[in-house]
Design a protein around this motif. Structure first.
Motif, PDB file in Angstrom:
ATOM      1  N   ALA A 213       0.852  -1.185   0.000  1.00  0.00           N
ATOM      2  CA  ALA A 213       0.000   0.000   0.000  1.00  0.00           C
ATOM      3  C   ALA A 213       0.890   1.239   0.000  1.00  0.00           C
ATOM      4  N   ALA A 214       0.546   2.208  -0.803  1.00  0.00           N
ATOM      5  CA  ALA A 214       1.388   3.404  -0.949  1.00  0.00           C
ATOM      6  C   ALA A 214       1.268   4.358   0.231  1.00  0.00           C
ATOM      7  N   GLU A 215       0.198   4.219   1.026  1.00  0.00           N
ATOM      8  CA  GLU A 215      -0.042   5.137   2.137  1.00  0.00           C
ATOM      9  C   GLU A 215       0.156   4.427   3.480  1.00  0.00           C
ATOM     10  N   GLY A 216       0.500   5.228   4.480  1.00  0.00           N
ATOM     11  CA  GLY A 216       0.760   4.666   5.798  1.00  0.00           C
ATOM     12  C   GLY A 216      -0.459   4.050   6.460  1.00  0.00           C
ATOM     13  N   ASN A 217      -1.653   4.443   6.025  1.00  0.00           N
ATOM     14  CA  ASN A 217      -2.876   3.858   6.584  1.00  0.00           C
ATOM     15  C   ASN A 217      -3.366   2.671   5.748  1.00  0.00           C
ATOM     16  N   TRP A 218      -2.488   2.118   4.928  1.00  0.00           N
ATOM     17  CA  TRP A 218      -2.757   0.959   4.065  1.00  0.00           C
ATOM     18  C   TRP A 218      -3.667   1.310   2.885  1.00  0.00           C
ATOM     19  N   ALA A 219      -3.849   2.595   2.606  1.00  0.00           N
ATOM     20  CA  ALA A 219      -4.645   2.988   1.446  1.00  0.00           C
ATOM     21  C   ALA A 219      -3.789   2.970   0.183  1.00  0.00           C
ATOM     22  N   ASP A 220      -4.447   3.077  -0.966  1.00  0.00           N
ATOM     23  CA  ASP A 220      -3.805   3.104  -2.277  1.00  0.00           C
ATOM     24  C   ASP A 220      -2.964   1.855  -2.523  1.00  0.00           C
ATOM     25  N   PRO A 221      -3.606   0.691  -2.526  1.00  0.00           N
ATOM     26  CA  PRO A 221      -2.840  -0.539  -2.776  1.00  0.00           C
ATOM     27  C   PRO A 221      -2.307  -0.592  -4.203  1.00  0.00           C
ATOM     28  N   HIS A 222      -1.123  -1.162  -4.345  1.00  0.00           N
ATOM     29  CA  HIS A 222      -0.572  -1.468  -5.669  1.00  0.00           C
ATOM     30  C   HIS A 222      -0.956  -2.909  -5.970  1.00  0.00           C
ATOM     31  N   TYR A 223      -1.688  -3.090  -7.048  1.00  0.00           N
ATOM     32  CA  TYR A 223      -2.498  -4.289  -7.210  1.00  0.00           C
ATOM     33  C   TYR A 223      -1.774  -5.503  -7.787  1.00  0.00           C
ATOM     34  N   GLU A 224      -0.505  -5.388  -8.095  1.00  0.00           N
ATOM     35  CA  GLU A 224       0.181  -6.572  -8.597  1.00  0.00           C
ATOM     36  C   GLU A 224       0.225  -7.651  -7.513  1.00  0.00           C
ATOM     37  N   LYS A 225       0.204  -8.904  -7.968  1.00  0.00           N
ATOM     38  CA  LYS A 225       0.282 -10.045  -7.044  1.00  0.00           C
ATOM     39  C   LYS A 225       1.502 -10.876  -7.408  1.00  0.00           C
ATOM     40  N   LEU A 226       2.451 -10.945  -6.492  1.00  0.00           N
ATOM     41  CA  LEU A 226       3.687 -11.684  -6.720  1.00  0.00           C
ATOM     42  C   LEU A 226       3.648 -12.999  -5.953  1.00  0.00           C
ATOM     43  N   LEU A 227       4.174 -14.031  -6.576  1.00  0.00           N
ATOM     44  CA  LEU A 227       4.180 -15.340  -5.927  1.00  0.00           C
ATOM     45  C   LEU A 227       4.937 -15.306  -4.617  1.00  0.00           C
ATOM     46  N   ASP A 228       6.101 -14.655  -4.581  1.00  0.00           N
ATOM     47  CA  ASP A 228       6.882 -14.679  -3.345  1.00  0.00           C
ATOM     48  C   ASP A 228       6.165 -13.960  -2.209  1.00  0.00           C
ATOM     49  N   THR A 229       5.537 -12.815  -2.491  1.00  0.00           N
ATOM     50  CA  THR A 229       4.767 -12.117  -1.463  1.00  0.00           C
ATOM     51  C   THR A 229       3.641 -12.992  -0.939  1.00  0.00           C
ATOM     52  N   ASN A 230       2.902 -13.620  -1.852  1.00  0.00           N
ATOM     53  CA  ASN A 230       1.759 -14.431  -1.445  1.00  0.00           C
ATOM     54  C   ASN A 230       2.188 -15.684  -0.699  1.00  0.00           C
ATOM     55  N   ALA A 231       3.249 -16.331  -1.140  1.00  0.00           N
ATOM     56  CA  ALA A 231       3.716 -17.526  -0.448  1.00  0.00           C
ATOM     57  C   ALA A 231       4.174 -17.181   0.962  1.00  0.00           C
ATOM     58  N   ALA A 232       4.946 -16.104   1.091  1.00  0.00           N
ATOM     59  CA  ALA A 232       5.440 -15.720   2.412  1.00  0.00           C
ATOM     60  C   ALA A 232       4.287 -15.343   3.343  1.00  0.00           C
ATOM     61  N   LEU A 233       3.232 -14.733   2.807  1.00  0.00           N
ATOM     62  CA  LEU A 233       2.082 -14.396   3.645  1.00  0.00           C
ATOM     63  C   LEU A 233       1.266 -15.619   4.009  1.00  0.00           C
ATOM     64  N   VAL A 234       1.162 -16.599   3.119  1.00  0.00           N
ATOM     65  CA  VAL A 234       0.504 -17.856   3.495  1.00  0.00           C
ATOM     66  C   VAL A 234       1.200 -18.444   4.718  1.00  0.00           C
ATOM     67  N   ARG A 235       2.516 -18.462   4.683  1.00  0.00           N
ATOM     68  CA  ARG A 235       3.247 -19.032   5.821  1.00  0.00           C
ATOM     69  C   ARG A 235       3.058 -18.202   7.082  1.00  0.00           C
TER      70      ARG A 235
END
Length: 547
Positions: A213-235
């Motif tokens: 998210a581009a903002e400190g309050n988690w607003a303005d998400p950048h919408y790309e989905k990366l495998l490494d980000t998603n895998a690490a969050l699953v764990r």
């Protein structure tokens, strides 16, 4: 060359010897464009800036333009990254840095082109420099001690955002490794951060997490989905479920596994990423509108490090839930890794048709080693000999001056300059400690210790992004909790061992020297009496807790 680059009018070269030779013969600087298939700002710069015919003509006339996919060339990415993507970098024909920037609009590009030409006409290659990160200086060494973990605990408190969750007040990245460190030590911070990630970065329609998210309050998400980000969050979410038993953390992990095993599944392994789409408008549509719209494209490249992360994550989730779909897909992806990307201990970064990535990259070896060990722990798989060869190759080829380089000390431009990434060294040290816990081979523990000590003199400069350094330091000081189970993987006692509330533990099913129907917990030279039931095991593990 990706389709966005091909449409620009810039006569791009691929990274390789040819553009460097042309630049040297012609006496021209190189314009290096670092881009990614998932990067919407990269696509916008292609259209708005490189797509301008006059700018394209100026670049073709005065520079040798080189386009690099940062996922396929991580060593180039790490040496020339200007703080994000796209990165626009100007180099001498020898590959030294003249200047660089991030995104440039048409007017900004015209100004930079003019400035670089003046610099080049006045100084030529003498204006080039080698960034400090690859200058060859060794990091300050030091002793590992308990103050290091306390430093990272202090860093969590100093940077934690009490209002919004997460660490820092600017752009918010998920930081899964930091969450895992906090789960064991500052659980309320970890739980609040996971809740914020679920509320703001989770795709409720298709599953999966957005990059940041581009903002400190988690607003303005950048919408790309990366495998490494998603895998690490699953764990990370799975480990939160281990500690809390709360569905709030299990459900996002499960739905993200849904996303990984459908949208990102190639038939044999996991694709690298899904882009944000043109203008990111797809993700702002209502669910009924998304059903009719074309989803953003997926980069089907199978990367070794990202797939290894996914295997590790899915097996971690399976260990706590017995969810067989996670196990099946993890096994299939691991089989692909072993058959296609591991050869005599060296790991290939990717294989896409006839195109082959580099071998012997630190991140590939560290994550692949971790995945092979997790497969042994959770499935009882026969993966330890392969794990040994992967670890040995990394030690023999990349371990130099008491730490690991990010890859071979050869290549074009700055690739022959040593880069010793802290995060990659931490991941490798952590995996080597796991391998030592299973095999008892002291060499792996010794290399892990030497690696951590090499950076320990600078620990007070490290922030919450690398709390893994604190975790691996604590493992070296206090030894790893290891549970040796006499039964095969899948038994009640083995499943209970996997669910002991410490995600940094190591579990060894079918352990030698342990009677069937029992389990023994060990930490260094301390061990428990054999436990015959899950309750007995839980009580015995508590006797080995760190004071």
């Amino acid at each position: 060359m990706d389709e966005h680059a091909a449409r620009t009018g810039v006569e791009w070269y691929e990274w390789g010897p040819e553009p460097f030779k042309i630049a040297d013969r012609a006496g021209k600087p190189i314009l290096l464009s670092l881009s990614a298939t998932w990067c919407s700002w990269c696509h916008e710069m292609d259209e708005e800036t490189y797509g301008d015919p006059r700018i394209a003509a100026n670049i073709n006339d005065g520079f040798v333009p080189v386009r690099v996919d940062v996922d396929r060339h991580p060593r180039v990415r790490e040496r020339y990254n200007m703080g994000g993507f796209p990165s626009t970098v100007f180099l001498t024909p020898e590959g030294e840095l003249l200047t660089g920037s991030g995104y440039l609009g048409p007017e900004g590009m015209r100004q930079v082109i003019t400035s670089v030409r003046k610099m080049w006409d006045g100084k030529g290659s003498s204006a080039g420099r080698v960034p400090r990160a690859v200058s060859g200086d060794s990091p300050p060494a030091g002793q590992i001690r308990e103050e290091i973990e306390r430093h990272f605990l202090g860093a969590l408190h100093e940077t934690y955002d009490e209002r919004a969750g997460g660490w820092g007040t600017n752009a918010k990245f998920p930081m899964p490794r930091t969450i895992e460190f906090a789960l064991k030590r500052e659980r309320e911070q970890a739980e609040r951060t996971l809740s914020a990630i679920s509320a703001n970065l989770f795709d409720e329609y298709a599953g999966g997490f957005f990059r940041y998210a581009a903002e400190g309050n988690w607003a303005d998400p950048h919408y790309e989905k990366l495998l490494d980000t998603n895998a690490a969050l699953v764990r990370a979410f799975a480990n939160a479920y281990l500690y809390t038993g709360t569905e709030e953390y299990r459900e996002p992990a499960e739905r993200t596994i849904d996303y990984l095993t459908t949208t990102l599944w190639t038939g044999s392994a996991f694709a690298g990423s899904q882009s944000a789409g043109e203008g990111a408008g797809y993700y702002t549509l209502e669910p009924t509108e998304r059903e009719q719209a074309e989803a953003p494209p997926v980069d089907t490249t199978v990367f070794a490090d990202r797939n290894a992360l996914a295997v590790d994550a899915l097996l971690t989730y399976y260990a706590y839930t017995d969810e067989n779909r996670a196990r099946r897909y993890a096994e299939r992806a691991l089989d692909h890794l072993q058959r296609e990307l591991i050869d005599d201990g060296t790991v290939l970064h990717y294989l896409e048709g006839d195109e082959r990535g580099e071998r012997l990259l630190l991140a590939d070896h560290a994550h692949t080693l971790a995945a092979l060990i997790t497969a042994r722990e959770v499935l009882g798989a026969d993966t330890i000999e392969t794990a040994r060869t992967v670890a040995d190759a990394a030690i023999e080829e990349l371990f130099d001056e008491s730490s690991f380089r990010d890859g071979p000390a050869t290549g074009l431009g700055l690739l022959d300059k040593p880069l010793r990434p802290l995060d990659g060294n931490v991941e490798m040290a952590d995996a080597l400690l796991d391998l030592y816990a299973i095999t008892g081979t002291e060499r792996y523990r010794d290399v892990a210790r030497e690696t951590v000590e090499t950076f320990a003199g600078a620990y007070d400069r490290f922030g919450p992004q690398v709390t893994g350094f604190g975790a691996v330091t604590t493992r070296l000081l206090n030894e790893t909790l290891t549970i040796h189970v006499g039964d095969a993987a899948g038994s009640d006692l083995h499943r209970a061992a996997l669910r002991v509330g410490d995600h940094e533990k190591v579990v060894v099913p079918d352990a030698t020297g342990v009677e069937d129907g029992t389990a023994v917990a060990r930490r260094g030279d301390r061990s428990t009496d054999p436990a015959a039931t899950p309750d007995e095991l839980e009580r015995s593990v508590r006797t080995l807790s760190i004071a």
